[in-house]
Design a protein around this motif. Structure first.
Motif, mmCIF file in Angstrom:
data_model
loop_
_atom_site.group_PDB
_atom_site.id
_atom_site.type_symbol
_atom_site.label_atom_id
_atom_site.label_comp_id
_atom_site.label_asym_id
_atom_site.label_seq_id
_atom_site.Cartn_x
_atom_site.Cartn_y
_atom_site.Cartn_z
ATOM 1 N N ARG A 1 -0.682 4.927 -1.417
ATOM 2 C CA ARG A 1 -0.722 5.921 -0.341
ATOM 3 C C ARG A 1 0.375 6.961 -0.520
ATOM 4 N N TYR B 1 -3.715 11.681 4.183
ATOM 5 C CA TYR B 1 -2.982 11.618 2.921
ATOM 6 C C TYR B 1 -3.464 12.706 1.993
ATOM 7 N N LEU C 1 0.788 -1.225 0.000
ATOM 8 C CA LEU C 1 0.000 0.000 0.000
ATOM 9 C C LEU C 1 0.825 1.283 0.000
ATOM 10 N N ASP C 2 2.155 1.151 -0.011
ATOM 11 C CA ASP C 2 2.984 2.359 -0.028
ATOM 12 C C ASP C 2 2.662 3.248 -1.224
ATOM 13 N N ILE D 1 3.585 7.144 -1.042
ATOM 14 C CA ILE D 1 4.931 7.202 -0.482
ATOM 15 C C ILE D 1 5.937 7.056 -1.628
ATOM 16 N N THR E 1 -6.970 5.101 9.605
ATOM 17 C CA THR E 1 -6.998 5.633 10.960
ATOM 18 C C THR E 1 -5.699 6.375 11.269
ATOM 19 N N ASN E 2 -5.834 7.533 11.827
ATOM 20 C CA ASN E 2 -4.688 8.295 12.291
ATOM 21 C C ASN E 2 -3.779 8.830 11.188
ATOM 22 N N GLN E 3 -4.186 8.671 9.949
ATOM 23 C CA GLN E 3 -3.312 9.148 8.879
ATOM 24 C C GLN E 3 -4.064 10.129 8.008
ATOM 25 N N THR F 1 -6.106 -2.866 1.376
ATOM 26 C CA THR F 1 -5.771 -4.229 1.001
ATOM 27 C C THR F 1 -6.925 -4.840 0.205
#
Lengths: 488, 1056
Positions: free
Chosen positions: A62, A445, A58-59, A64, A441-443, A318
């Motif tokens: 998302r 983007y 998932l990098d 990265i 959660t908590n991110q 996923t």
């Protein structure tokens, strides 16, 4: 003493002299590769525009960019593997005293058009980049230059290239690179197609900066020139498309196949994203069968299989096992699938936009319909299905939701399905459709608005790179910063 | 006075010793043993005889009224080094040597029966950094006095009997950068250890200047065994060793959670009416469901030939984990050496065969080594010597290395699913030879990432051969008593073949790839030597010579394209689609050198050396192809002036030397690359590296001073050396921005300095007739600094990556030459440290906050010091020797831990947190991990970080921090170790027991062991010495590290 008759420094296995044509065609192939490839190591743009998503890792969806040296691969490919070879081809042609002037001009024009194309990809991806000091190994610390300035210069260079193209007198003199012209070789009067490619590119480049008030005159001039004679010099049919014909044999097969086709890889990293499939399901888009496979749910034991549906993977999450979803079609992942650099459909979308921006006269809806028709017919949709699709209220120009940017943006985003880079440029520019980054959660983007500079620039050209970063909004080399033409 | 007769034998091989001096103590009366070792003289019955011979321990034997005395003389390491073989095979007395040279005896290197003698040098000499890789026949990195060249070769030069030989590493650039590849070892491993008499290590430039350019990295001088006149000896060695992995260097697994990225199973499936969940086979991670005895359809339920086909089994941690995969290595080593001679001729014939299987299934390495040498005195003045050597190495299934599923450690350490039973996997493959894997793709028709580990070894194996020929003929003519001429012609040829396969049915594209390489180097030497006493006190030794070197390397690499047309046929013609054109390389080098040196000796006490060499190399541009470099040295044996009985010998020495170096071949003119044509359209492209027609020679300046001293009649002694070398005007293919049209270019700039001290010492705590104990100690401390790189328009460049082609390693770290730092510093993201309290900062979610820049220096791979302690204890016929090898410091980035922690393989990722709850529970349920650190405001971190799945909710490794990854600095480890490297117990069967065996002169029985015990290390689950290859990137990075193999076995040595 060492025998001075033999110079041991002469490489007996490599060429010291080559023809310009071979460099040109290699550059063209490399350019097509880098904008086409979905390799997670070099180009993740099909993910950023949510055409595709991934199954497991998932990098990339998302955003990265630092797990691998992705920006570096993109950067090196364009500078070193495309622009450097084009420059070398130009040097050889310019030094050639025996080449026919007509052919020479055409070849220089072909080089010029590809150069402008390549530079525009760099500028539209990174922003400020090394430009006039670039491509000179004797200056390996090239200064970064202002993206906007570069961009305007590209428009001028494109004009120079277009001015060199000469389609008369007729064959056999109107050749350019002949067999090395992998885009149009084999067509009658291939240079006439380069005229269309060049003018279509000009229209496209102009439209990218159309939101900048200061450039209004420059944009207007370019659009007027490109569309002159009722668009006589633009692409007018799919037959005019700048298409690159990949072949079956590695390493010259389509890079999409390299990364998705079981002939070349056992990995199952990619699948179509729910973002695009949900959109297409809502209009029963007939291109679905050309792009995706149907997913058939496993029935309870003894029950007949339910009808297949198109089901995309949830973007940025996923999606395993991949058998629970639609997958990319055999046509998309074919080794010989052609790649497009500019196509007719996108030209019609640009014309529709030019009408809306009052740059040309005409009917935006007609161009819009032409654009969608071109796309559907390119993907093999029959005429009747096209008409039905266009007639849907959610598609029809008059009734589709939103303003012209939404209407054109959404349909263009669909039409550019197999062209991640272009879809990313248009999405940033038209701000449509509304794409939502993955929820985790908590991110938080943010969908990239640019590529960050290659990591290695910090190490080998640090001062110049840092000066460019200082000019970025916030002074940080982050992907969330918009480029100069990205108004919103 | 009585007539005394006797014989003198060698204690080493039992052969008679001719030429031994026998003197009656206190007199000058004596004799010399004859060809059969016999002597006879008249002496008083209460007298003492002194037996002495160069290289052997002098013995005093009381006559005690006997009339017959048989003496066995043993070699003496201190004595042996009295004469040192230096550059070009010139022998010099240790006394006069103005530089540091350290000798290792062949016996010490063969005792453990390792087939690669280079590995046996580890810890045995100061200043020498040997890094042994753990894969079968793998390459060994050997660097003397630090890395000197930023981008070029830093490996020591290997020289046999005065002639340089190849130590080529034929591994691919990818392999050396940690990408997929195979380690085929390097060519120095082809040297037969049983043929080595001694190894002398010339460390500094002054010692090696006569070899020219290539010796700037130091020289490993090998002197081979020679036949002796009027003797005949046979030595037979027969031994077997076994090897098992050292589990402290292998990964440990958490045993609570099975395969998957999330803690739920894939949708249930129903077979025979039984519905059960299915694990996610595509997931190569251990973040899956907890082992709670659930009933599932595991991977074996989908193998139609498996007894569990369509049957549910229990979800649990595997009974046989990956360590089951490692087999017992076995090595059998047989050798015979015949040597001898008559009045005019000597000869030696040797043959060694070693058969080895590795710890991985289906691995074999066979070596056949033939050695022959002879000398013949045509006249009193003319001696001709010839030597011919042939080694054939045949490898099967050499190990895959780096980030590749062909390397089982990538699978085990980085991407493993804890429920997989290795024995079951083995059975699944052997049942009918199919690639049955735990890691099915979603369609369950082939593996997605990982083949069955046995399939990998039995189907996708590599094979290789290397034929290594080395021979020379030399003639030595003594013009008169002080002048002689030597001419020599030598050839070294290696022929390599490497074949790599990927079988149809594997996860990779099926292929056959072959690499063929022929390398040949010829050296022609002419040397004029003079040794004349100019007066009673003054001696002059002078050499004038020339060397002509020609080498040619010719290689072809070819591979099928697009798969194989027919399975199991490994031939280029079996390419499914037209083959991509092969890559051919042809490199020729010619270097002509002339040199002269002179040594002036005053009363065997004060020596002055000067030397110079001029080289002309074809690899440089014609205008700049000739370069001269001088050296000067002095030594002073001041013990000769002192009348101190406790001081046996003492010397101070100092030298200055410069060595020039040429460029790598083919770095002058520009050429084009030729990518594969697209159908009938040919492509050419500018290469990635810009050559430079203005290159000039690279230079190394070195200064060295030292003291040698022996005390108390050889009970204690040391050698101390301080040195500084500076290598400047380096020829560097520096990495540039791709925006400059190339990603590298050759420049002539840069400077790197190495400074260090070396101490080698010995102590003889006990020395009695029956018992002796000798301890040798080596200590090395090198400090390295990159002083300068290159400038561009007045702007200095301060950093260049040193990996091959400048690529970043997997994991986003680089090794760098950075101005002001030691060579090879590791860069990557660091922890963000709080400016006030220096604690690592966590973000709002409790994860460590990496620095924005991935160019932070996070490690220095250079050790702060190296040490070796070698003990030899002898009691009567029993001897024990053991070597402790120490490395202090030297950082390593572990890709294994970076991925293994991120994929939930390692123990830290599971278990309980400090609240006593499972770390893999959600934070809301009391789970998660509290990472030690502070918040952005400096207050202690109290936020538990989520650690429940491998899709961005982990606290460790590559997916920590929501996918951004933990700071790379968290995966940099200290590479210190203390190893019991070798131990051997040897029992020499007393001659009295052998009287019945007429032909046997002696039998030694040894129990031997190697890599027996890692006494101390700081890096968990791995051998800190393990690396990828040899070369400049053989430090600071591990990926798919192989575990240490402990070897133990026995050897019997017969002397006839």
């Amino acid at each position: 003493c060492v025998d001075s008759l033999d110079d041991y420094n002469i490489d007996q296995k490599k060429a010291g002299v080559v023809t310009a044509e071979t460099l040109y065609s290699a550059a063209l192939k490399n350019l097509t590769d880098i904008v086409t490839t979905p390799s997670v190591n070099s180009n993740n743009l099909r993910l950023y525009v949510q055409h595709w998503t991934t199954t497991t890792y998932l990098d990339e969806p998302r955003y990265i960019m630092t797990s691998r040296t992705i920006p570096q691969a993109f950067w090196d490919a364009l500078y070193r593997d495309v622009l450097a070879d084009l420059k070398e081809a130009r040097r050889i042609i310019e030094a050639d005293q025996f080449i026919l002037p007509n052919v020479k001009n055409n070849q220089l024009a072909q080089i010029g058009i590809l150069e402008v194309y390549s530079w525009s990809v760099l500028v539209n991806s990174f922003g400020d980049i090394p430009y006039s000091e670039a491509l000179d190994i004797n200056n390996s610390l090239p200064e970064y230059e202002d993206a906007h300035t570069i961009y305007l210069d590209l428009l001028d260079r494109l004009d120079v290239a277009l001015g060199l193209l000469n389609t008369t007198p007729a064959a056999p003199y109107t050749i350019g690179f002949g067999g090395g012209d992998l885009l149009y070789n084999g067509k009658t009067n291939p240079i006439s197609f380069w005229v269309k490619f060049g003018n279509s590119l000009k229209l496209k480049l102009a439209m990218v900066i159309a939101d900048i008030p200061a450039d209004a005159a420059r944009v207007s001039k370019a659009v007027t020139e490109a569309t002159r004679d009722n668009g006589e010099f633009l692409m007018k049919a799919n037959a005019d498309n700048a298409r690159f014909p990949y072949i079956n044999d590695a390493p010259n097969n389509n890079p999409v196949a390299t990364n998705t086709n079981s002939l070349f890889t056992s990995r199952q990293d990619f699948l179509p994203s729910n973002t695009i499939i949900d959109q297409m399901n809502s209009t029963s888009d007939p291109r679905r069968s050309a792009w995706f496979t149907l997913w058939v749910a496993t029935p309870p034991e003894g029950q007949p299989a339910p009808p297949g549906v198109y089901k995309g993977g949830t973007y940025g999450q996923t999606n395993t096992p991949v058998t629970q979803f639609s997958r990319l079609s055999a046509r998309i992942i074919a080794p010989t699938a052609e790649a497009l650099l500019v196509d007719y459909s996108e030209v019609e979308f640009l014309l529709a936009e030019a009408v809306e921006r009052n740059l040309i006269a005409g009917d935006a809806a007609v161009h819009y319909n032409n654009a969608i028709t071109a796309s559907l017919s390119y993907w093999g949709v029959a005429g009747g299905d096209i008409t039905a699709f266009l007639a849907q209220p959610a598609v029809a120009y008059a009734t589709a939701p939103g303003d012209w940017k939404d209407k054109i943006g959404t349909q263009k985003w669909l039409a550019l399905f197999n062209r991640g880079y272009d879809a990313w440029v248009e999405w940033r520019r038209l701000d449509a459709p509304a794409l939502v980054p993955p929820t985790v959660t908590n991110q938080t983007y943010i969908i990239p608005k640019r590529l960050i500079y290659p990591v290695i620039e910090q190490q080998v050209n640090g001062a110049n790179r840092n000066a460019a970063v200082d000019k970025l909004e916030g002074g940080q080399d982050v992907a969330a910063v918009r480029l100069f033409w990205d108004a919103e | 006075q009585e007539r005394i007769t006797g014989r003198v034998f060698s204690a080493e091989d039992g052969g008679p010793l001719p030429g031994v001096n026998v003197v009656i103590k206190g007199t000058t009366n004596g004799t010399v043993t004859d060809a059969e070792g016999n002597y006879s003289l008249t002496a008083p019955p209460d007298g003492v005889l002194i037996f002495s011979f160069i290289g052997l321990a002098t013995q005093e034997v009381a006559i005690g009224g006997q009339t017959s005395l048989v003496v066995n003389m043993a070699s003496d390491s201190r004595q042996l080094s009295e004469v040192v073989v230096t550059a070009l095979g010139i022998e010099r007395s240790k006394n006069e040597l103005p530089y540091s040279a350290q000798e290792v005896r062949g016996e010490d290197m063969t005792r453990n029966r390792s087939t690669n003698f280079v590995n046996s040098l580890s810890g045995r000499a100061a200043g020498v950094d040997v890094k042994t890789n753990n894969n079968m026949g793998g390459s060994t990195n050997i660097v003397i006095r630090g890395y000197k060249s930023i981008m070029n070769n830093n490996q020591a030069l290997f020289v046999i009997d005065g002639v340089p030989v190849s130590n080529a590493n034929t591994n691919t650039n990818n392999q050396r950068n940690g990408a997929p590849g195979v380690d085929y070892g390097n060519a120095a491993a082809d040297i037969n250890p049983d043929n080595i008499e001694s190894v002398n290590i010339l460390k500094g430039a002054a010692a090696s200047a006569l070899y020219g350019s290539r010796a700037s990295n130091g020289v490993i001088m090998i002197t081979t065994k020679k036949g002796r006149k009027n003797t005949f000896d046979i030595i037979v060695n027969s031994g077997v060793t076994w090897g098992k992995i050292d589990k402290s260097t292998f990964v440990k697994f958490q045993e609570e959670y099975g395969g998957g990225y999330v803690q739920t199973f894939s949708p249930s499936e129903t077979y025979n009416g039984v519905e059960r969940p299915v694990p996610n086979f595509t997931a190569d991670a251990s973040f899956g469901p907890k082992f709670e005895g659930q009933s599932v359809y595991n991977w074996d339920a989908f193998d139609p030939n498996h007894p569990n086909y369509h049957l549910p089994t229990t979800w649990r941690f595997a009974e046989n984990g990956p360590e089951y995969y490692y087999e017992t290595a076995r090595q059998s080593n047989q050798s015979i050496l015949l040597s001898g001679g008559n009045d005019k001729t000597t000869f030696k014939v040797g043959y060694t065969r070693s058969d080895e299987t590795g710890v991985l299934p289906n691995s074999e390495l066979n070596k056949n080594m033939f050695n022959f040498s002879t000398s013949f005195d045509f006249t009193e003045k003319l001696t001709v010597t010839a030597s011919g050597n042939y080694t054939r190495v045949e490898g099967l299934g050499r190990y895959g290395t780096g980030y590749s599923s062909a390397n089982p450690n990538q699978v085990f350490r980085q991407w493993w699913a804890g429920h997989v039973d290795m024995k079951d996997l083995r059975d699944a493959y052997f049942r009918n030879g199919q690639n049955i894997t735990w890691n099915w793709n979603a369609d369950r028709n082939r593996p997605i990432y990982m083949d069955n580990s046995y399939w990998t070894r039995y189907e996708n194996f590599v094979d290789d051969t290397r034929d290594n020929y080395f021979g020379y003929v030399s003639a030595n003519y003594k013009v008169n008593s002080w002048l002689s001429v030597m001419g020599r012609a030598a050839v070294n040829t290696t022929v390599d073949y490497q074949g790599e396969r990927i079988a149809v049915g594997s996860n990779g594209v099926p292929k056959f790839e072959r690499f063929d390489r022929t390398f040949s180097e010829s050296n022609y030497d002419l040397l004029l030597s003079a040794n004349k006493d100019l007066s009673k006190d003054l001696n002059l030794k002078a050499y004038v010579g020339g060397n002509m070197r020609r080498s040619e390397m010719n290689s072809v690499r070819a591979s099928t394209s697009g798969g194989l047309a027919v399975p199991e046929l490994y031939s280029l013609s079996n390419s499914r689609t037209p083959m991509t054109p092969p890559t051919e390389v042809l490199e020729k080098i010619g270097v002509d050198g002339i040199f002269a040196s002179a040594t002036l000796g005053y009363r065997e006490m004060l020596f002055l050396d000067i030397a110079g060499r001029r080289d002309q190399s074809t690899t440089l541009p014609e205008d700049n192809d000739t370069f001269f470099y001088p050296s000067a040295a002095a030594s002073f044996v001041f013990s000769k002036l002192l009348d101190a009985p406790w001081l046996t010998h003492a010397k101070v020495r100092g030298n200055y030397a410069q060595v020039g170096n040429d460029a790598p071949p083919l770095s002058i003119y520009d050429v084009y690359d030729k990518p594969a044509a697209m159908g009938s359209v040919p492509f050419f492209s500018l290469p990635n590296t810009k050559n430079n027609p203005d290159l000039k020679p690279e230079r190394t300046n070195s200064v060295e001073v030292g003291v040698d001293a022996d005390f108390l009649d050889g009970r204690f002694g040391f050698d101390f050396t301080w040195y500084r070398t500076s290598t400047f005007d380096q020829i560097l293919p520096v990495t540039t921005t791709g925006a400059a049209a190339y990603t590298a270019k050759f420049v002539n700039a840069g400077e790197m300095v190495n400074k260090g001290i070396e101490v080698s010492a010995f102590v003889v705590p006990v020395r009695t007739t029956n018992f002796s104990w000798i301890a040798n100690l080596n200590f090395t401390r090198n400090r390295n600094e990159v002083i300068e790189l290159y400038s561009q328009g007045g702007v200095p460049v301060t950093n260049i990556p040193i990996s091959v082609n400048g690529v970043a390693f997997q994991g986003g770290v680089t090794l760098n030459a950075a101005v002001g730092h030691p060579y090879g510093v590791i860069r990557g993201t660091n922890y963000t440290y709080h400016p006030d309290n220096g604690q690592p900062v966590v973000n709002a979610n409790g994860y460590y906050l990496p620095t924005a820049s991935s160019s932070e220096i996070i490690g220095d791979p250079n050790p702060s010091w190296l040490g070796g302690i070698n003990n030899t204890l002898k009691y009567k016929n029993l001897s024990l020797s053991f070597l402790v090898d120490i490395r202090q410091g030297g950082d390593i980035f572990s890709l294994d831990m970076w991925y293994g922690d991120g994929s939930g393989v390692t123990p830290i990722t599971a278990g309980l947190n400090d609240k006593g709850n499972p770390k893999r529970d959600r934070v809301a349920d009391g789970g998660g991990v509290l990472l030690p650190g502070v918040n952005q405001d400096g207050t202690p971190n109290t936020t538990y970080a989520e650690n429940y799945n491998g899709s961005g909710a982990t606290a460790y490794g590559y997916v920590a921090n929501g996918g951004g990854g933990a700071p790379r600095a968290a995966y940099v480890y200290d590479g210190s170790y203390v190893k019991l490297r070798e131990a051997a117990i040897t029992y020499t069967i007393p001659a009295s027991l052998l009287t019945g065996l007429k032909f046997v002169k002696g039998i030694d029985v040894s129990v031997i062991g190697r890599n027996l015990w890692i006494i101390h290390k700081n890096m968990e689950y791995s051998d800190p010495e393990e690396s990828m290859s040899s070369g400049n990137t053989a430090m600071g990075y591990q990926s798919g590290a192989y575990p240490t193999v402990r070897n133990y076995g026995f050897n019997v040595k017969f002397r006839f």
